[in-house]
Design an enzyme around this catalytic site. Structure first.
Site: not given
Length: 297
Positions: A150, A174, A243, A246, A269, A278
């Site tokens: 990211r 995250k 992004h 990504r 994730h 995806y």
């Protein structure tokens, strides 16, 4: 209307504990101020900490009636959920007015990504300036495509996060989740060249991996400008952003046989459902799969 000290504490919580991007911090704060303004129109005594479930639902309904973009409304819902969770954790509130509040349904869109042949042709043939900014720009493009990290993770990288021997990058994503992303030999060579250039300019003591020409840490808008500068006239796409790289990283891995679980880990994730975004295929690949696999083909 709203408690500035409380919002300041919330900003610190977002940045230090949740480790969200600076853009998200600004967006969430703006959302809360808008909600506070909505509450003040009900009564001057109504504050964020006195809001009820009905107040939250009324605000969301008012946004829907204004035909605000669904994704924007869901972001505001996320801001409220995060804020009231923060208040509860800090024992500043007992019950959250957002409990039971669901996000609005969003029509699923396929992720935009760069075509493999076009992107590889660009990366292999495009000539970057032979100077520090040229080496840095090339490394940034190769790293976002080669690792799928990211934007905020890219900017947070320190030199000590790079293991050139094992060819891995330590990323803090995250919710402070740490992961190791492997990289290929060509990227290792680019990192070594960039670091030698950085040292030659006297910037080797700066802990951040990516810096500006003046030795300051890179910032989001600079990364956007770098990507657009080099790609806009060379790669056909609706948008050119970190992004999109990504999305491209994940799509190309999937198209070339990588498992969803592997891609899930590499992207950081928390749920496989996010990675399943995806699993789209283009018509050409779909036809080929049909021709190769169906007994009647």
């Amino acid at each position: 209307m709203y408690n500035q000290n409380l919002l300041s504490r919330f900003e610190i919580y977002l940045a230090a504990e949740r480790r969200v991007s600076s853009n998200t911090v600004i967006a969430y704060k703006t959302d809360l101020m808008q909600f506070a303004h909505f509450l003040s129109r009900i009564t001057s005594q109504k504050t964020l900490t006195a809001a009820t479930m009905h107040d939250v639902r009324d605000w969301i309904m008012s946004l829907v009636k204004e035909a605000l973009n669904t994704c924007s409304i869901n972001r505001k819902i996320a801001a409220l959920r995060t804020f009231y969770t923060f208040l509860q954790k800090k024992e500043l509130m007992v019950d959250r007015p957002t409990d039971g509040l669901k996000s609005l349904k969003v029509k699923k869109r396929l992720p935009i990504f760069f075509q493999e042949k076009e992107l590889l042709s660009f990366l292999n043939q495009y000539v970057f300036p032979v100077n520090f900014s040229g080496f840095r720009d090339k490394l940034i493009l190769e790293m976002v495509y080669g690792t799928g990290i990211r934007l905020n993770e890219l900017l947070s990288l320190h030199i000590t996060d790079i293991n050139l021997i094992n060819r891995t990058i330590k990323v803090l994503g995250k919710r402070n989740k740490e992961r190791l992303i492997p990289f290929l030999q060509p990227l290792k060579q680019m990192i070594e060249t960039y670091l030698s250039q950085k040292e030659a300019l006297g910037y080797s003591s700066i802990k951040e991996l990516f810096i500006t020409d003046r030795g300051k840490p890179c910032y989001p808008m600079l990364i956007y400008r770098i990507i657009k500068k080099h790609l806009a006239t060379n790669i056909q796409a609706g948008r050119h952003s970190p992004h999109i790289f990504r999305h491209t990283f994940a799509t190309h891995l999937l198209n070339n046989g990588a498992s969803l679980l592997s891609i899930k880990y590499l992207l950081g994730h928390s749920s496989l459902m996010a990675t399943q975004h995806y699993t789209h295929v283009d018509v050409t690949r779909l036809k080929k799969a049909f021709q190769d696999a169906h007994p009647r083909a």
